[in-house]
Scaffold this motif. Structure first.
Motif, PDB file in Angstrom:
ATOM      1  N   ILE A  95       0.850  -1.184   0.000  1.00  0.00           N
ATOM      2  CA  ILE A  95       0.000   0.000   0.000  1.00  0.00           C
ATOM      3  C   ILE A  95       0.889   1.237   0.000  1.00  0.00           C
ATOM      4  N   SER A  96       0.299   2.371  -0.247  1.00  0.00           N
ATOM      5  CA  SER A  96       1.030   3.634  -0.176  1.00  0.00           C
ATOM      6  C   SER A  96       0.181   4.650   0.561  1.00  0.00           C
ATOM      7  N   ASP A  97       0.826   5.578   1.220  1.00  0.00           N
ATOM      8  CA  ASP A  97       0.128   6.625   1.948  1.00  0.00           C
ATOM      9  C   ASP A  97       1.110   7.779   2.129  1.00  0.00           C
ATOM     10  N   GLY A 131      16.769  -3.771   9.975  1.00  0.00           N
ATOM     11  CA  GLY A 131      15.826  -3.632   8.868  1.00  0.00           C
ATOM     12  C   GLY A 131      15.264  -2.230   8.815  1.00  0.00           C
ATOM     13  N   THR A 132      14.526  -1.946   7.768  1.00  0.00           N
ATOM     14  CA  THR A 132      13.980  -0.613   7.546  1.00  0.00           C
ATOM     15  C   THR A 132      12.798  -0.335   8.472  1.00  0.00           C
ATOM     16  N   PHE A 133      12.717   0.907   8.947  1.00  0.00           N
ATOM     17  CA  PHE A 133      11.589   1.381   9.735  1.00  0.00           C
ATOM     18  C   PHE A 133      10.918   2.535   9.009  1.00  0.00           C
ATOM     19  N   TRP A 134       9.612   2.632   9.210  1.00  0.00           N
ATOM     20  CA  TRP A 134       8.832   3.738   8.650  1.00  0.00           C
ATOM     21  C   TRP A 134       8.073   4.417   9.778  1.00  0.00           C
ATOM     22  N   GLY A 135       7.745   5.687   9.568  1.00  0.00           N
ATOM     23  CA  GLY A 135       7.043   6.406  10.614  1.00  0.00           C
ATOM     24  C   GLY A 135       6.084   7.439  10.072  1.00  0.00           C
ATOM     25  N   VAL A 136       5.296   7.991  10.986  1.00  0.00           N
ATOM     26  CA  VAL A 136       4.405   9.103  10.684  1.00  0.00           C
ATOM     27  C   VAL A 136       4.839  10.262  11.570  1.00  0.00           C
ATOM     28  N   LYS A 137       5.062  11.411  10.932  1.00  0.00           N
ATOM     29  CA  LYS A 137       5.420  12.611  11.679  1.00  0.00           C
ATOM     30  C   LYS A 137       4.325  13.644  11.525  1.00  0.00           C
ATOM     31  N   LEU A 172      -3.305   5.072  12.964  1.00  0.00           N
ATOM     32  CA  LEU A 172      -1.918   5.124  12.510  1.00  0.00           C
ATOM     33  C   LEU A 172      -1.217   3.780  12.696  1.00  0.00           C
ATOM     34  N   GLY A 173      -1.507   3.112  13.812  1.00  0.00           N
ATOM     35  CA  GLY A 173      -0.894   1.810  14.052  1.00  0.00           C
ATOM     36  C   GLY A 173      -1.305   0.786  13.003  1.00  0.00           C
ATOM     37  N   THR A 174      -2.584   0.760  12.687  1.00  0.00           N
ATOM     38  CA  THR A 174      -3.076  -0.178  11.674  1.00  0.00           C
ATOM     39  C   THR A 174      -2.482   0.144  10.308  1.00  0.00           C
ATOM     40  N   LEU A 175      -2.372   1.424   9.982  1.00  0.00           N
ATOM     41  CA  LEU A 175      -1.767   1.835   8.714  1.00  0.00           C
ATOM     42  C   LEU A 175      -0.330   1.345   8.615  1.00  0.00           C
ATOM     43  N   TYR A 179       1.290  -1.500   6.116  1.00  0.00           N
ATOM     44  CA  TYR A 179       2.358  -1.078   5.204  1.00  0.00           C
ATOM     45  C   TYR A 179       3.588  -1.975   5.347  1.00  0.00           C
ATOM     46  N   VAL A 180       4.056  -2.163   6.581  1.00  0.00           N
ATOM     47  CA  VAL A 180       5.259  -2.978   6.799  1.00  0.00           C
ATOM     48  C   VAL A 180       4.994  -4.424   6.389  1.00  0.00           C
ATOM     49  N   ALA A 181       3.811  -4.950   6.706  1.00  0.00           N
ATOM     50  CA  ALA A 181       3.468  -6.313   6.301  1.00  0.00           C
ATOM     51  C   ALA A 181       3.493  -6.441   4.784  1.00  0.00           C
TER      52      ALA A 181
END
Length: 226
Positions: A95-97, A131-137, A172-175, A179-181
């Motif tokens: 997915i993308s966001d 591994g790679t991490f993603w976040g929301v700021k 945000l947690g579900t998003l 995404y990571v999955a």
């Protein structure tokens, strides 16, 4: 025969993360600056002695196994508990966001602060080396994140999922979870994760998101005596 995920630390340190391993064929661990996980090859005297000799005085290690965990005499048990290991029942779509962004070493201090506040599991400043991490700021402030931790042949662990208490309940947690999955599935790996046995709300959520219980694991945190 045992499943590769029954001994996730030992098997990861012999495969995808072998380049990070400290120790030898009797016992191995990750560098403590990355994550405190360690494992012995088996319960023989030679392997347990090798495990005992991995940490320096007063250094802490975490051991995770499906079977009983034998601790050598030179290590003191600080925590003794249980985890659940859950595995995706199907691959996830990518997915993308626009709210999501990859995190970098420049974000490490803020990532550690968020993990310290929300306690998703062992976390260090060097966690991104796994591994790679993603976040929301929001307004330049990291408020939610998730990433990848253990890797084994055909399997990738989703880890570090957390949201600041001020921003929970906004999806945000579900998003981040989806995404990571999706990123792990895209490379052909099956997604798995770990949760504390007592964290029933998280376990229930993961089930609604397409995960099932694969195994219960023993979890011990040990420290080498001075």
């Amino acid at each position: 025969m045992s499943h590769i995920l029954d001994r996730p630390i030992w098997n990861a340190l012999h495969t995808a993360h072998a380049d990070l391993a400290e120790g030898g064929e009797r016992a191995r661990r990750y560098p403590p600056s990355i994550v405190p996980f360690a494992a012995a090859a088996d319960d023989t005297r030679e392997s347990l002695e090798a495990l005992e000799n991995l940490p320096a005085a007063d250094e802490v290690m975490a051991i995770v196994e499906a079977g009983p965990i034998t601790v050598p005499q030179g290590l003191t048990v600080l925590t003794d508990g249980k985890l659940v290991q859950m595995i995706a029942e199907r691959p996830y779509e990518r997915i993308s966001d626009s709210r999501l962004q990859p995190l970098t070493p420049d974000d490490a201090e803020e990532m550690l602060a968020l993990a310290t506040l929300t306690r998703p599991g062992p976390f260090t400043l060097g966690a991104q080396k796994l591994g790679t991490f993603w976040g929301v700021k929001i307004d330049g402030r990291l408020v939610a994140m998730a990433g990848q931790r253990l890797r084994l042949p055909g399997h990738g662990e989703l880890s570090g999922l957390c949201t600041h208490p001020d921003f929970q309940g906004k999806g945000l947690g579900t998003l981040l979870f989806r995404y990571v999955a999706g990123e792990i599935s895209a490379r052909g790996d099956t997604v798995f994760l770990h949760a504390y046995y007592t964290n029933t709300s998280a376990i229930a959520l993961y089930k609604t998101l397409g995960f099932k219980l694969r195994s219960e694991l023993n979890f011990r945190v040990v420290r080498r005596s001075a």
